[in-house]
Scaffold this motif. Sequence first.
Motif, PDB file in Angstrom:
ATOM      1  N   HIS A 177       0.992  -1.407  -0.271  1.00  0.00           N
ATOM      2  CA  HIS A 177      -0.055  -0.197  -0.092  1.00  0.00           C
ATOM      3  C   HIS A 177       0.976   1.235   0.132  1.00  0.00           C
ATOM      4  O   HIS A 177       0.363   2.587  -0.290  1.00  0.00           O
ATOM      5  CB  HIS A 177      -0.822  -0.037   1.220  1.00  0.00           C
ATOM      6  N   ARG A 187      -4.999   2.928   8.370  1.00  0.00           N
ATOM      7  CA  ARG A 187      -6.104   2.864   7.636  1.00  0.00           C
ATOM      8  C   ARG A 187      -7.409   3.855   6.950  1.00  0.00           C
ATOM      9  O   ARG A 187      -7.837   3.970   7.743  1.00  0.00           O
ATOM     10  CB  ARG A 187      -6.948   1.486   7.654  1.00  0.00           C
ATOM     11  N   ASN A 188      -7.461   4.567   5.936  1.00  0.00           N
ATOM     12  CA  ASN A 188      -8.411   5.047   4.982  1.00  0.00           C
ATOM     13  C   ASN A 188      -9.597   4.285   5.197  1.00  0.00           C
ATOM     14  O   ASN A 188     -10.094   3.422   4.402  1.00  0.00           O
ATOM     15  CB  ASN A 188      -7.804   5.681   4.243  1.00  0.00           C
ATOM     16  N   SER A 189     -10.590   4.621   6.247  1.00  0.00           N
ATOM     17  CA  SER A 189     -12.190   4.119   6.368  1.00  0.00           C
ATOM     18  C   SER A 189     -12.369   4.366   4.768  1.00  0.00           C
ATOM     19  O   SER A 189     -13.337   4.026   4.161  1.00  0.00           O
ATOM     20  CB  SER A 189     -12.563   4.599   7.455  1.00  0.00           C
ATOM     21  N   GLU A 190     -12.739   5.397   4.073  1.00  0.00           N
ATOM     22  CA  GLU A 190     -12.966   6.116   2.933  1.00  0.00           C
ATOM     23  C   GLU A 190     -12.865   4.801   1.685  1.00  0.00           C
ATOM     24  O   GLU A 190     -14.155   3.981   0.969  1.00  0.00           O
ATOM     25  CB  GLU A 190     -13.332   7.285   2.895  1.00  0.00           C
ATOM     26  N   SER A 191     -11.237   4.795   1.659  1.00  0.00           N
ATOM     27  CA  SER A 191     -10.736   4.396   0.535  1.00  0.00           C
ATOM     28  C   SER A 191     -10.304   3.285   0.785  1.00  0.00           C
ATOM     29  O   SER A 191     -10.147   1.835  -0.271  1.00  0.00           O
ATOM     30  CB  SER A 191      -9.255   4.844   0.258  1.00  0.00           C
ATOM     31  N   ASN A 192     -10.063   2.267   2.125  1.00  0.00           N
ATOM     32  CA  ASN A 192      -9.700   0.920   2.760  1.00  0.00           C
ATOM     33  C   ASN A 192      -8.257   0.919   2.533  1.00  0.00           C
ATOM     34  O   ASN A 192      -8.034   0.111   2.094  1.00  0.00           O
ATOM     35  CB  ASN A 192     -10.763  -0.429   2.138  1.00  0.00           C
ATOM     36  N   THR A 193      -7.366   1.818   2.473  1.00  0.00           N
ATOM     37  CA  THR A 193      -6.081   2.109   2.210  1.00  0.00           C
ATOM     38  C   THR A 193      -5.091   2.343   3.165  1.00  0.00           C
ATOM     39  O   THR A 193      -5.696   2.885   3.659  1.00  0.00           O
ATOM     40  CB  THR A 193      -5.641   2.989   0.752  1.00  0.00           C
ATOM     41  N   GLU A 252      -2.669   4.181   5.066  1.00  0.00           N
ATOM     42  CA  GLU A 252      -1.725   5.253   5.416  1.00  0.00           C
ATOM     43  C   GLU A 252      -0.702   5.839   6.229  1.00  0.00           C
ATOM     44  O   GLU A 252      -0.588   5.137   6.509  1.00  0.00           O
ATOM     45  CB  GLU A 252      -2.290   6.185   4.737  1.00  0.00           C
TER      46      GLU A 252
END
Length: 335
Positions: free
Chosen positions: A246, A284-290, A292
């Motif tokens: 990621h 973990r970005n909750s919107e994109s599930n990536t 960071e």
Amino acid sequence: MYKREKSIQIKSSASALYNNLSILPITDKNLTYFAVIHGSVVNMVSASTDGLNLSHRQLQSKEGGMVHGTSLIIQASWCVLPSRILLVLASQKGIQMYESDGSIMVYWHAVDTPEMPTEAVFARGIAATKNNYICVGISTGSILVFNVPPKGTNITVSEVLEQHRDPITDIACDCSENKECVADLVTADDSGVLCIWKSGKDFKLMHKIAAYGGPCSSVKMWSGTIAAGYGSGQILIYDAATGTVHVEVNGHARWICALDMASESGKLLSGAEDSFLRIWRIYRNSESNTIEVEHEHTECITDIQICGAKFCDPEGNAFAVTGYDLSEIIRYVRV
């Protein structure tokens, strides 16, 4: 911001080994245990929270119950199991397990030596899983899985994992309390290959990640994310569930010698031969599930080749550092 605190003196200097620092906080006694390797000796220090009251012990490498000064220790690490804590030493000759204070050896396992060895044989890479197993890597690429009872010395090898073809460099278990993570163990080797496992009565290989251009010297796992540090100075952040990269961080100019994760905050500590220590926040970005990464702090210890770095508490409010040929443990505290 972090400020430098009074250093903790040790009996002998730190050897030039990566991951050469282990820390065990004893919160109910306001103590912290430190372990640093020098040749065939482990320098152990019990320090009060303020660093003023110190107790020293030197643990000599023992092979089969006999003191054997020529057997170099490669790694020392405290393994926190559900019902007990053991200090595990990995050396050129074998694997030794002690009570947490180093007072009593409870188990010894010899590393098999070929009849005509062409390369050095040693143990390296230590991690405890959350279900009473301790995993230790071998220079052949094998990983020994030890089943550890709640008490006593009846420790047995329950399984040998055979997925790596190069010497194991580091092993890490997921240090978070996230119960939803399917994979909870990662192993790394000298070629840079990573294997992601689900631990249990039968360990299951979830993903095998191809080599990334050089050795992976240190690896950590937290809440389904994996941080791997490489000889190139780069840090790669993987998703443990899929094995995909990621984030790629060009964090250091030279070989990364240590990584550590703060289990309650997701902070990542990295130390390298370039004399720099850096703290990162992984989330973990909750919107994109990536996944960071954000840089939070940098310290430079001038003219010191860092060989160990660890957080002193689960929140990441303090950390400690060792350097090659340095007879002290340098401490930093958040202000």
